[in-house]
Design a protein around this motif. Structure first.
Motif, PDB file in Angstrom:
ATOM      1  N   LYS A 322       0.738  -1.157  -0.104  1.00 48.65           N
ATOM      2  CA  LYS A 322      -0.155   0.110  -0.168  1.00 48.65           C
ATOM      3  C   LYS A 322       1.048   1.279   0.056  1.00 48.65           C
ATOM      4  N   ILE A 325       2.706   1.956  -3.325  1.00 51.91           N
ATOM      5  CA  ILE A 325       1.697   2.763  -4.127  1.00 51.91           C
ATOM      6  C   ILE A 325       1.881   4.232  -3.793  1.00 51.91           C
ATOM      7  N   ILE A 326       1.429   4.468  -2.628  1.00 50.61           N
ATOM      8  CA  ILE A 326       1.102   5.946  -2.258  1.00 50.61           C
ATOM      9  C   ILE A 326       2.357   6.724  -2.145  1.00 50.61           C
ATOM     10  N   ALA A 331      -1.933   8.002  -4.729  1.00 45.36           N
ATOM     11  CA  ALA A 331      -3.058   7.381  -4.030  1.00 45.36           C
ATOM     12  C   ALA A 331      -4.162   7.231  -5.151  1.00 45.36           C
ATOM     13  N   LEU A 334      -4.455   3.408  -5.908  1.00 46.57           N
ATOM     14  CA  LEU A 334      -4.778   2.513  -4.795  1.00 46.57           C
ATOM     15  C   LEU A 334      -5.762   1.414  -5.015  1.00 46.57           C
ATOM     16  N   LEU A 337      -4.081  -1.841  -5.732  1.00 46.61           N
ATOM     17  CA  LEU A 337      -3.288  -2.539  -4.791  1.00 46.61           C
ATOM     18  C   LEU A 337      -3.163  -4.115  -4.878  1.00 46.61           C
TER      19      LEU A 337
END
Length: 430
Positions: A322, A325-326, A331, A334, A337
């Motif tokens: 997570k 990715i951020i 975001a 997301l 994910l």
């Protein structure tokens, strides 16, 4: 007493291990720089526009493999085995001539077929497709320079050119961003052209005795590489399709937005897959020189250590997916994910299998490269064709994960079988 500390000290004195570590560290730097450039592109464009960028980029990577003709592996294998400078120059010259011919053919095909391909993919940007056909040649020439440096064991210079092209990508993306020239095609052009920079100054990297002459019949060289190149071409093209075909399937069956989500997750996973390719850059050339069963026995122990490290790497990155990715693509991505976790599994399976693939540069088993490539391609096409329309994006990720798992198991079994049936005299390396 054969303590863990003593074994560690022995490993630290291994020339191959030091070279592998040096290349991995240097390429980690270059990959980080390239990743930063890709992060900027993905954040600025957003999922849908990044999907357009990724269609062009994936297509260029596929075309790069097609244009290579399997010659990079042949250069690595036979260049590494030879101590004859005249023979090495002839090998380099002949493969360079073949690659320029292939580049021309691909460019001509692109000029006539790019609109048809765009329509077939339900893609509204035929210009992106045309750019992929024309500019994929830059990476072809760059990887040819890579293969020559690898075959000559000039690994430090290999790291230099990797960092150089990565830095060029980042600087170009930053300049385009500052000047507000943030179009999909502009980013794609710069990203594809950047690898050409070290090629333009190739003389700074290759030894002074390396010369090129594209004239002549090259009968000996043609015969030398025909068997391996034919198998390697199938494997190399198939590998390019396996890595990038899923994005094109998603574009054709789903949408550009979903292609962007998959591409974003794939680019994060690709950071770890590139570790595998960096490791292979060193191992392929080194293992080609192994000429005793004792060498291979010692090598297999180190290969299993890579497998263990890959398992640990997957656990750590999966837990952190997570935040990966951020902190990277943003975001907005997301929803991808679950895709990333599966793709990380596939990436670490690729790292685990690379040391076992390398032993086939020592064995006389060129069929392995074509058979393994075709098997992966069949599984990729079949899985996406049958399951993507039904189960959506998750189907393409599971297809890649299962394909990598089968490749790992099959490669380990076949490599061990060849090893067990070898005598010291039958290991071919000169």
């Amino acid at each position: 007493m054969n303590s863990p500390l003593r074994r560690l000290a022995t490993l630290s004195q291994s020339k191959g291990l030091r070279q592998s570590a040096g290349v991995l560290i240097g390429n980690t730097v270059s990959m980080s720089i390239s990743a930063l450039a890709m992060i900027l592109v993905s954040r600025i464009l957003g999922p849908e526009k990044f999907g357009e960028f990724s269609i062009g980029f994936s297509l260029a990577l596929i075309l790069n493999r097609v244009t290579d003709l399997g010659l990079s592996n042949a250069v690595q294998k036979y260049g590494a085995r030879s101590n004859d400078r005249v023979g090495i120059n002839r090998l380099f010259s002949y493969t360079t001539r073949l690659k320029f011919g292939a580049i021309l053919v691909v460019a001509v095909v692109g000029l006539f077929a790019h609109r048809f391909i765009s329509s077939w993919l339900n893609f509204d940007s035929p210009t992106i497709v045309l750019l992929a056909f024309i500019l994929s040649s830059c990476a072809v020439l760059y990887e040819h320079l890579q293969a020559m440096l690898q075959s000559l064991h000039l690994f430090s210079k290999l790291v230099v050119i990797n960092v150089m092209q990565a830095t060029a990508k980042l600087i170009g993306i930053v300049v385009l961003t500052i000047t507000s020239l943030t179009t999909t095609s502009g980013f794609l052009v710069w990203y594809l052209v950047a690898p050409l920079l070290p090629v333009l100054i190739w003389r700074r990297f290759l030894p002074v005795w390396v010369t090129f002459s594209v004239q002549g019949e090259f009968k000996a060289e043609r015969q030398l590489i025909r068997s391996m190149a034919s198998h390697s071409a199938v494997a190399f093209i198939a590998a390019g399709l396996v890595e990038n075909l899923d994005v094109l399937f998603v574009q054709g069956y789903l949408s550009t937005y979903e292609a962007g989500l998959l591409s974003g997750a794939s680019r994060i996973a690709m950071l770890f897959t590139l570790i595998a390719y960096s490791l292979g850059n060193v191992l392929n050339a080194r293992v080609a020189k192994y000429h005793s069963k004792a060498h291979l026995r010692s090598y297999f122990k180190k290969a299993w250590a890579v497998v263990v490290a890959s398992c640990l790497g997957f656990v750590v990155t999966a837990v952190s997916a997570k935040w990966l990715i951020i902190l990277t693509i943003g975001a907005e991505y997301l929803p991808g994910l679950p895709l990333l976790v599966g793709l990380l599994g596939a990436a670490f399976l690729t790292i685990a299998v690379i040391p076992f693939i390398a032993v086939f540069f020592s064995f006389e088993a060129p069929w392995y490269f074509s058979v393994s490539g075709l098997l992966q391609l069949a599984l990729t096409i079949g899985g996406n064709f049958w399951f993507l329309p039904i189960y959506g994006l998750e189907a393409t990720v599971w297809t890649r994960l299962v394909t990598r798992g089968i490749l790992f198991l099959g490669t380990v079994v076949v490599a061990w079988w060849y090893y067990r049936h070898l005598t010291d005299e039958s290991v071919h390396a000169t």
